[in-house]
Design a protein around this motif. Sequence first.
Motif, PDB file in Angstrom:
ATOM      1  N   VAL A   1      20.267  60.195  -6.834  1.00  0.00           N
ATOM      2  CA  VAL A   1      19.556  61.438  -6.421  1.00  0.00           C
ATOM      3  C   VAL A   1      17.832  61.351  -6.273  1.00  0.00           C
ATOM      4  O   VAL A   1      17.295  61.700  -5.502  1.00  0.00           O
ATOM      5  CB  VAL A   1      19.608  62.597  -7.567  1.00  0.00           C
ATOM      6  CG1 VAL A   1      18.916  62.001  -8.851  1.00  0.00           C
ATOM      7  CG2 VAL A   1      19.142  63.712  -7.014  1.00  0.00           C
TER       8      VAL A   1
ATOM      9  N   SER B   1      13.975  62.172  -3.123  1.00  0.00           N
ATOM     10  CA  SER B   1      12.611  62.553  -3.544  1.00  0.00           C
ATOM     11  C   SER B   1      11.643  61.455  -3.545  1.00  0.00           C
ATOM     12  O   SER B   1      10.207  61.704  -3.696  1.00  0.00           O
ATOM     13  CB  SER B   1      12.721  63.404  -4.954  1.00  0.00           C
ATOM     14  OG  SER B   1      13.385  62.448  -5.929  1.00  0.00           O
TER      15      SER B   1
ATOM     16  N   ALA C   1      12.045  68.069  -9.039  1.00  0.00           N
ATOM     17  CA  ALA C   1      13.102  67.062  -9.017  1.00  0.00           C
ATOM     18  C   ALA C   1      13.667  66.588 -10.554  1.00  0.00           C
ATOM     19  O   ALA C   1      14.675  66.108 -10.610  1.00  0.00           O
ATOM     20  CB  ALA C   1      12.505  65.708  -8.343  1.00  0.00           C
TER      21      ALA C   1
ATOM     22  N   SER D   1      14.535  69.127 -12.430  1.00  0.00           N
ATOM     23  CA  SER D   1      15.097  70.326 -12.935  1.00  0.00           C
ATOM     24  C   SER D   1      14.517  71.205 -13.681  1.00  0.00           C
ATOM     25  O   SER D   1      14.808  72.031 -14.486  1.00  0.00           O
ATOM     26  CB  SER D   1      16.496  69.981 -13.326  1.00  0.00           C
ATOM     27  OG  SER D   1      17.484  69.302 -12.469  1.00  0.00           O
TER      28      SER D   1
ATOM     29  N   SER E   1      22.263  61.513  -3.310  1.00  0.00           N
ATOM     30  CA  SER E   1      23.051  62.459  -4.004  1.00  0.00           C
ATOM     31  C   SER E   1      22.228  63.529  -4.442  1.00  0.00           C
ATOM     32  O   SER E   1      21.203  63.363  -4.872  1.00  0.00           O
ATOM     33  CB  SER E   1      23.865  61.680  -4.827  1.00  0.00           C
ATOM     34  OG  SER E   1      23.048  61.111  -5.656  1.00  0.00           O
ATOM     35  N   GLY E   2      22.907  64.690  -4.604  1.00  0.00           N
ATOM     36  CA  GLY E   2      22.346  65.814  -5.465  1.00  0.00           C
ATOM     37  C   GLY E   2      23.286  66.557  -6.334  1.00  0.00           C
ATOM     38  O   GLY E   2      24.510  66.042  -6.143  1.00  0.00           O
TER      39      GLY E   2
ATOM     40  N   LYS F   1      29.213  66.257  -7.549  1.00  0.00           N
ATOM     41  CA  LYS F   1      28.026  65.879  -6.766  1.00  0.00           C
ATOM     42  C   LYS F   1      27.992  66.171  -5.510  1.00  0.00           C
ATOM     43  O   LYS F   1      29.158  66.069  -4.861  1.00  0.00           O
ATOM     44  CB  LYS F   1      27.850  64.267  -6.955  1.00  0.00           C
ATOM     45  CG  LYS F   1      27.589  63.729  -8.588  1.00  0.00           C
ATOM     46  CD  LYS F   1      26.152  64.281  -9.023  1.00  0.00           C
ATOM     47  CE  LYS F   1      26.040  63.817 -10.412  1.00  0.00           C
ATOM     48  NZ  LYS F   1      25.613  62.373 -10.525  1.00  0.00           N
TER      49      LYS F   1
ATOM     50  N   GLN G   1      13.718  66.493   0.402  1.00  0.00           N
ATOM     51  CA  GLN G   1      13.813  66.907  -1.176  1.00  0.00           C
ATOM     52  C   GLN G   1      15.221  67.132  -1.328  1.00  0.00           C
ATOM     53  O   GLN G   1      15.830  68.217  -0.748  1.00  0.00           O
ATOM     54  CB  GLN G   1      13.037  67.756  -1.476  1.00  0.00           C
ATOM     55  CG  GLN G   1      11.318  67.396  -1.334  1.00  0.00           C
ATOM     56  CD  GLN G   1      10.337  68.454  -1.702  1.00  0.00           C
ATOM     57  OE1 GLN G   1      10.514  69.699  -1.293  1.00  0.00           O
ATOM     58  NE2 GLN G   1       9.504  68.078  -2.421  1.00  0.00           N
ATOM     59  N   TYR G   2      15.889  66.663  -2.184  1.00  0.00           N
ATOM     60  CA  TYR G   2      17.269  67.033  -2.701  1.00  0.00           C
ATOM     61  C   TYR G   2      17.365  66.659  -4.237  1.00  0.00           C
ATOM     62  O   TYR G   2      17.435  65.719  -4.871  1.00  0.00           O
ATOM     63  CB  TYR G   2      18.218  65.959  -1.816  1.00  0.00           C
ATOM     64  CG  TYR G   2      19.498  66.327  -1.866  1.00  0.00           C
ATOM     65  CD1 TYR G   2      19.915  67.655  -1.192  1.00  0.00           C
ATOM     66  CD2 TYR G   2      20.740  65.398  -2.078  1.00  0.00           C
ATOM     67  CE1 TYR G   2      21.048  68.078  -0.959  1.00  0.00           C
ATOM     68  CE2 TYR G   2      22.045  65.836  -1.850  1.00  0.00           C
ATOM     69  CZ  TYR G   2      22.347  67.292  -1.436  1.00  0.00           C
ATOM     70  OH  TYR G   2      23.499  67.533  -1.291  1.00  0.00           O
ATOM     71  N   PHE G   3      17.649  67.984  -4.983  1.00  0.00           N
ATOM     72  CA  PHE G   3      17.412  67.875  -6.438  1.00  0.00           C
ATOM     73  C   PHE G   3      19.140  68.233  -6.906  1.00  0.00           C
ATOM     74  O   PHE G   3      19.989  68.375  -5.861  1.00  0.00           O
ATOM     75  CB  PHE G   3      16.620  69.074  -6.639  1.00  0.00           C
ATOM     76  CG  PHE G   3      14.961  68.821  -6.148  1.00  0.00           C
ATOM     77  CD1 PHE G   3      14.713  67.701  -5.928  1.00  0.00           C
ATOM     78  CD2 PHE G   3      14.484  69.786  -5.697  1.00  0.00           C
ATOM     79  CE1 PHE G   3      13.501  67.590  -5.379  1.00  0.00           C
ATOM     80  CE2 PHE G   3      13.151  69.724  -5.596  1.00  0.00           C
ATOM     81  CZ  PHE G   3      12.608  68.547  -5.401  1.00  0.00           C
ATOM     82  N   LYS G   4      18.974  68.535  -8.157  1.00  0.00           N
ATOM     83  CA  LYS G   4      20.388  68.839  -8.764  1.00  0.00           C
ATOM     84  C   LYS G   4      21.031  70.028  -8.215  1.00  0.00           C
ATOM     85  O   LYS G   4      22.150  70.313  -8.483  1.00  0.00           O
ATOM     86  CB  LYS G   4      20.254  68.698  -9.993  1.00  0.00           C
ATOM     87  CG  LYS G   4      19.892  67.238 -10.915  1.00  0.00           C
ATOM     88  CD  LYS G   4      20.191  67.152 -12.338  1.00  0.00           C
ATOM     89  CE  LYS G   4      21.796  67.042 -12.368  1.00  0.00           C
ATOM     90  NZ  LYS G   4      22.136  66.729 -13.750  1.00  0.00           N
TER      91      LYS G   4
ATOM     92  N   GLY H   1      21.905  70.688  -5.217  1.00  0.00           N
ATOM     93  CA  GLY H   1      22.182  70.478  -3.838  1.00  0.00           C
ATOM     94  C   GLY H   1      21.780  70.941  -2.652  1.00  0.00           C
ATOM     95  O   GLY H   1      22.535  71.173  -1.656  1.00  0.00           O
TER      96      GLY H   1
END
Length: 537
Positions: free
Chosen positions: A35, A39, A88, A90, A283-284, A508, A521-524, A526
């Motif tokens: 992940v 970022s 990033a 969370s 991945s996010g 995921k 930007q790709y965070f948890k 998704g």
Amino acid sequence: MRPSPRLVAALAVLPLALAACGGSGSSGTSAPPSVADASADDRAVKGGGTLNVALNADPDALDPSSSTTLVGREVFANMCEKLFDIDAKSTLVPQLATALPDVSGDGKEVTIKLRQGVKFNDGTAFDAEAVKKSLDRHRTWEKSSRQADLEAVEKVTVVDASTVKLTLKRAFTPLTAQLADRAGMIMSPKALDAGGDNFGAGPVCVGPFTFAGRTSGSQIVLERAADYYDAAKVKLDKIVYKIIVDPNVRAANLKSGDVQVADQLATTTVAGVQADPNLKVVSGGGLGYYGITINVGNAGGSTEKPGPVNTALAKSPQLREAFDLALDRDVINKTVYNGLYEADCFPVAKDSQFRDAGLQCPKRDLAKAEQLVQASGVPTPIPVTLTAPNDATNQRLAQVIQQMTKEAGFNVSVQTAEFVATLEQGKSGKFDAVLNGWSGRVDPDGNLTNLITTQGSNNYGGMSDPGIDDPIKEAAAATDVTERAALYAKAMQKAAEVRGVLYLYHNKYYLGMHKTVAGVQYFKDGLPRFVTAGFAA
């Protein structure tokens, strides 16, 4: 426990589309994407250009009040900002607010300071009156799907042009997290007055991009917003979301260059995309879950009073335990998802600060499962109808579950339907067991309250137990993380005993991108954020 020889043999004869595609779980040629890759990409981005993004489904109405789809949230992430957001790590951070809320000592008054000098994408001023109008619509409109999110809010008051106060019925710590999702999206009052219930056909919010048009089932077009308060960050002229449902076609379009970004790559296609020297995968996700919902009390609809359900699994906790113990979550992850998901039996992510370390998942125990089936006195094989979405991956998952539980004495019949139809069956209670999931929220209340407490709108299993309801309600009123984690652990442990949901894994999301694309930007959660994205200079 190793999978039995019978199970290995049974799984081996199932359709193996996965094997041909390889993957980090099977081929060993590439490590699972991180992940941090997205970022951490700080390459310079040049101005201009159109970014073509493949979505795996067509969103429902682009109305923050009524939307219920993950793909809708992906589009909103780039055109409808919220009072708060996550970063990033969370962590909850202000977005249209200037700071995290100021909460009174009793937790019942929440004051939010707002950005000044901000305009909606139609030029209308953003202010406290606009915030009140949107929040009241989310709370009270009969078609709103946000009512449960903001149920604790009794009144929204305009303090001054840049301040709103929310008066709550009770202390509700997860409120900030709710306002970091669709319940915190603020819509143009001018567009709301003009569009009314049809706002989703021409949505207007505050955001880096503005809605420009939509062709149902084909594409959604966003253009750079002229009035965005942080316009210097935005590099792209346009984003075109293309609806490409088939995962193999989505990956092929990425490889051909017809799209530069593809969302939710199937785990069967990840390795192939990674192997292309022009592409990369990040991945996010991980906040959500997927599993088997068993109808234990949904006799007339998820929001109705629970009642008896006349199926073997509904009537016997023993049989539900046996069904659960027949499952091997690690094998499911490897067989169906190339090992790219995270096997688990609880709805809160393992790395969450709210996940008690004492929550552990039992391993597959076929011997005990068989004993429980025999002790139940129900003649074998015990019939179970499993409803599954009709895509290839869910059918594969259903077949694996079918083979695993057959060894314990169950006869699972798989019934497939369109994804939306499975949700309708879930809500109405017209099912025995159904495969479904939840995209997840950063605060665990968002993964629990509406999904496993009595008469929650998404409590498809019809679970109803004070040992679940009471700790979750207490946790929502508490502010100490350790105390909340202990209460959630108590509720989840009880839910694990009731087994209205057999959680299988945290999914995921894999985002494929051309290597010329930077600044994503790709965070948890998704949700790909393109506010700073563009083509590398």
